[in-house]
Motif scaffolding. Structure first.
Motif, PDB file in Angstrom:
ATOM      1  N   UNK A   5       0.854  -1.185   0.000  1.00 17.67           N
ATOM      2  CA  UNK A   5       0.000   0.000   0.000  1.00 17.67           C
ATOM      3  C   UNK A   5       0.890   1.235   0.000  1.00 17.67           C
ATOM      4  N   UNK A   6       0.775   2.038  -1.065  1.00 16.52           N
ATOM      5  CA  UNK A   6       1.602   3.242  -1.184  1.00 16.52           C
ATOM      6  C   UNK A   6       0.807   4.453  -0.733  1.00 16.52           C
ATOM      7  N   UNK A   7       1.362   5.189   0.210  1.00 21.15           N
ATOM      8  CA  UNK A   7       0.721   6.393   0.740  1.00 21.15           C
ATOM      9  C   UNK A   7       1.284   7.659   0.089  1.00 21.15           C
ATOM     10  N   UNK A   8       1.770   7.509  -1.156  1.00 20.19           N
ATOM     11  CA  UNK A   8       2.254   8.658  -1.907  1.00 20.19           C
ATOM     12  C   UNK A   8       3.707   8.502  -2.292  1.00 20.19           C
ATOM     13  N   UNK A   9       4.152   9.399  -3.182  1.00 21.90           N
ATOM     14  CA  UNK A   9       5.535   9.347  -3.632  1.00 21.90           C
ATOM     15  C   UNK A   9       5.652   8.653  -4.975  1.00 21.90           C
ATOM     16  N   UNK A  10       6.869   8.304  -5.374  1.00 19.67           N
ATOM     17  CA  UNK A  10       7.099   7.733  -6.706  1.00 19.67           C
ATOM     18  C   UNK A  10       6.589   6.304  -6.801  1.00 19.67           C
ATOM     19  N   UNK A  11       6.508   5.819  -8.040  1.00 18.87           N
ATOM     20  CA  UNK A  11       6.158   4.415  -8.273  1.00 18.87           C
ATOM     21  C   UNK A  11       7.316   3.518  -7.844  1.00 18.87           C
ATOM     22  N   UNK A  38      -7.043   7.961  -2.517  1.00 15.66           N
ATOM     23  CA  UNK A  38      -6.421   9.262  -2.226  1.00 15.66           C
ATOM     24  C   UNK A  38      -5.853   9.217  -0.807  1.00 15.66           C
ATOM     25  N   UNK A  39      -4.538   9.139  -0.646  1.00 18.01           N
ATOM     26  CA  UNK A  39      -3.960   9.016   0.697  1.00 18.01           C
ATOM     27  C   UNK A  39      -4.186  10.271   1.534  1.00 18.01           C
ATOM     28  N   UNK A  40      -4.429  10.067   2.803  1.00 20.57           N
ATOM     29  CA  UNK A  40      -4.490  11.152   3.787  1.00 20.57           C
ATOM     30  C   UNK A  40      -3.413  10.838   4.820  1.00 20.57           C
ATOM     31  N   UNK A  55      -1.365   7.734   9.029  1.00 17.24           N
ATOM     32  CA  UNK A  55      -2.565   8.223   8.362  1.00 17.24           C
ATOM     33  C   UNK A  55      -3.347   9.147   9.288  1.00 17.24           C
ATOM     34  N   UNK A  56      -3.871  10.244   8.719  1.00 20.32           N
ATOM     35  CA  UNK A  56      -4.776  11.122   9.461  1.00 20.32           C
ATOM     36  C   UNK A  56      -6.162  10.499   9.545  1.00 20.32           C
ATOM     37  N   UNK A  57      -6.562   9.866   8.442  1.00 23.68           N
ATOM     38  CA  UNK A  57      -7.834   9.147   8.390  1.00 23.68           C
ATOM     39  C   UNK A  57      -7.589   7.853   7.640  1.00 23.68           C
ATOM     40  N   UNK A  58      -8.403   6.832   7.878  1.00 23.37           N
ATOM     41  CA  UNK A  58      -8.160   5.547   7.220  1.00 23.37           C
ATOM     42  C   UNK A  58      -8.166   5.661   5.701  1.00 23.37           C
ATOM     43  N   UNK A  59      -7.267   4.946   5.070  1.00 22.77           N
ATOM     44  CA  UNK A  59      -7.287   4.844   3.608  1.00 22.77           C
ATOM     45  C   UNK A  59      -8.597   4.193   3.206  1.00 22.77           C
TER      46      UNK A  59
END
Length: 608
Positions: A485-491, A510-512, A520-524
């Motif tokens: 699970x990617x929470x942002x950034x490059x591939x 959309x990651x938070x 995480x601020x809120x669940x994915x």
């Protein structure tokens, strides 16, 4: 014989080809090693060589297997056990110059990026200028090597454990059972912390497993089955701006972080922009992306740039044949670092006889010169006898009904800047029981609302760096679902050693994610199913995870045992910490093994 020029006019170095003529050199073909006998043994020696990467360049110093760049193609039959002595006969230190320059501003066109030009700014005395700096210590790295056969089902002692590298005068002994179906594997260096530079210096090659079911298909073979080993490189210049032929590992710097290497020159089988003369017949191309970080979107076009992708079908991927041939996507086939593609191209169409076609890179971030290779189709009638099979003897990892009792591994890929860390990170996660408080509640906690059950799951980071305690333990023969699970950034092209897997699902969200606290601020949630590409339906060993994606893959760990690795195959990410170990051991042993945390049946025994 005419003299080969070893100079490039300085005024031409700024163009997209830097004064080098495209398609000048014929495509070289690495030699083929076919071990013979009941239990063959090979010695493959890593040696220091000097080789022209282009007919108008000075020779480049390289590290190469058996004196070839890329190394020889090793070809074996399924079930034919092979032993290899990977011998380190290298001399000297790392044969490249490693430089960091300021990272271009976001949105800078590729043609304007200093990373897409040879050389680096220098003062008259040759020292770096304008913010450039040598990466300290790289020039002194000795030849410290360990070879990994990427995609092999082999016991851990032969897998190429990153810490088990050897210095010159020593050999690494490996045994490969070759139990798996026919596939195009590849071998490369895997030494801890220096893989990016060892591979960049030339230490990689192809390894093909054959079997009767594949031969019975009547696919193009012999002179019409050709490896296409693709990589990108950069070269240094002298003070007058002339290309010297010396490998240049030039990367962008953002504070303490180094952006992964990508270069402006594309090489196939060790030559920059080569050409291949082909008959008007069907050919089989075994393609592997050995680049440090560059993704390619490969398309076949004619001289006018019009698509000829209709001539191309994909019949295989990383770990074997597809269930059926797949047409090339209209906008090209994406190959991430370490991914492979088994392609059939039929040059027999009347419209392409006597013409030149180009394999080109249509990716948005392609280098200023996007072409890869030119095919020169002979102007004569072909046999017209080839017919592509409608079905292929694929052995994918398929399960009509995923059993409820199977092991799961959860891995978070977190973006640069998380908790002050400059580079992206890989977190192994443990799911918390309802009401359980994590040991460090202020960081490393991520939540996911699982769309399959609508239940919110809470995870805590249990490991991050390679030398943290092992937390993933898998029972021999176990069926394991890996969740990245990617929470942002490059591939990230995620590679799991040992296992052939099936991509189960790709979900976008959309990651938070809070970079400051690392959680995480809120669940994915709000996951959207992303349809799988046809090539993802075959057996794989590397799967790309984009920022804001959850990718699940499934594999059975049914043969070899020991301690293995999984990692991002962007080599700079791997060396900077995105690699972790896991253990496969018999169930009868697992019940007696005391350890903390982790994954797998019984793996939490003894945990606090």
């Amino acid at each position: 014989m005419g003299e080969i020029s070893t100079r490039t006019a300085a005024e031409d170095v700024g163009g997209p080809t830097f004064g080098l003529e495209k398609f000048l050199d014929p495509l070289p073909l690495p030699p083929v090693l076919r071990p013979r006998g009941g239990f063959p043994v090979l010695e493959v020696r890593a040696t220091t060589i000097r080789e022209r990467l282009h007919g108008r360049l000075p020779k480049t110093v390289l590290w190469a297997y058996d004196g070839y760049f890329p190394g020889p193609t090793i070809e074996v039959g399924r079930g034919r056990r092979l032993r290899v002595a990977w011998t380190n006969d290298l001399v000297g230190t790392m044969p490249l110059v490693a430089v960091r320059v300021p990272q271009p501003a976001p949105g800078t066109p590729p043609a304007d990026s200093p990373l897409n030009r040879p050389g680096y700014p220098r003062h008259p005395d040759g020292s770096p200028a304008e913010g450039a700096a040598l990466i300290e210590g790289v020039a002194e790295i000795p030849p410290w090597l360990v070879t990994h056969l990427h995609g092999a089902d082999a016991n851990a002692g032969s897998d190429g454990w990153a810490h088990n590298a050897v210095l010159p005068g020593h050999s690494q002994l490996a045994e490969y059972p070759n139990r798996q179906p026919a596939a195009g594997l590849w071998y490369h260096d895997h030494a801890m912390a220096v893989t990016r530079w060892n591979v960049h210096a030339g230490l990689f090659g192809s390894y093909w497993i054959r079997e009767e079911a594949e031969r019975a298909l009547g696919l193009p073979g012999g002179e019409r089955e050709i490896p296409l080993v693709i990589c990108d490189r950069n070269l240094d210049t002298d003070l007058d701006g002339n290309l010297t032929g010396r490998l240049l590992f030039k990367v962008g710097a953002v504070g303490d972080a180094l952006v992964p290497f990508s270069g402006p020159l594309t090489l196939v089988n060790g030559r920059i922009w080569p050409h291949l003369e082909v008959e008007p017949e069907a050919y089989r191309f075994r393609v592997v992306n050995t680049s440090n970080s560059r993704f390619y979107r490969l398309a076949l076009v004619d001289a006018d740039g019009d698509s000829e992708n209709a001539l191309v079908h994909q019949i295989g991927t990383d770990a074997g044949l597809l269930p059926r041939p797949a047409p090339l996507p209209a906008d090209g086939l994406v190959l991430a670092p370490a991914e492979r593609a088994d392609l059939v191209v039929d040059f027999g169409a009347h419209r392409v006889r006597g013409r030149s076609l180009r394999l080109t890179n249509t990716a948005a971030d392609a280098p200023p010169e996007p072409d890869v290779l030119e095919f020169r189709v002979q102007d004569r009638a072909g046999s017209g006898g080839f017919r592509l099979p409608r079905a292929l003897p694929s052995e994918p990892v398929r399960f009509a009904h995923l059993p409820g009792e199977h092991d799961q591994v959860w891995v978070a890929l977190v973006p640069p800047g998380t908790a002050g860390m400059a580079h992206p990170r890989l977190w192994e996660l443990r799911e918390l029981d309802p009401g359980e408080v994590p040991p460090l509640p202020e960081e490393g906690v991520v939540q996911v609302t699982d769309p399959r059950t609508a239940r919110t799951r809470t995870f805590h980071r249990v490991a991050e760096l390679f030398d943290d305690t092992v937390s993933v333990f898998i029972e021999h023969g176990g069926l394991v679902e890996w969740n990245f699970i990617s929470f942002g950034g490059p591939a990230h092209p995620m590679h799991i050693h040992l296992v052939r897997f099936q991509v189960l699902a790709r979900r976008a969200f959309a990651p938070d994610f809070d970079l400051g606290t690392g959680g995480t601020r809120s669940p994915a949630a709000g996951f959207t199913e992303v349809p799988l590409e046809p090539f993802e339906l075959g057996p794989k060993d590397t799967a790309v995870v984009h920022g804001g994606e959850w990718v699940s893959v499934l594999g059975r760990f049914g043969e070899s045992t020991g301690q293995f690795m999984y990692h991002c195959h962007i080599l700079d990410h791997e060396d900077e910490g995105m690699m972790r170990p896991f253990v496969v051991h018999p169930e009868e042993v697992a019940r007696f093994h005391p350890h903390r945390g982790g994954h797998g049946p019984g793996s939490y025994r003894g945990a606090p």
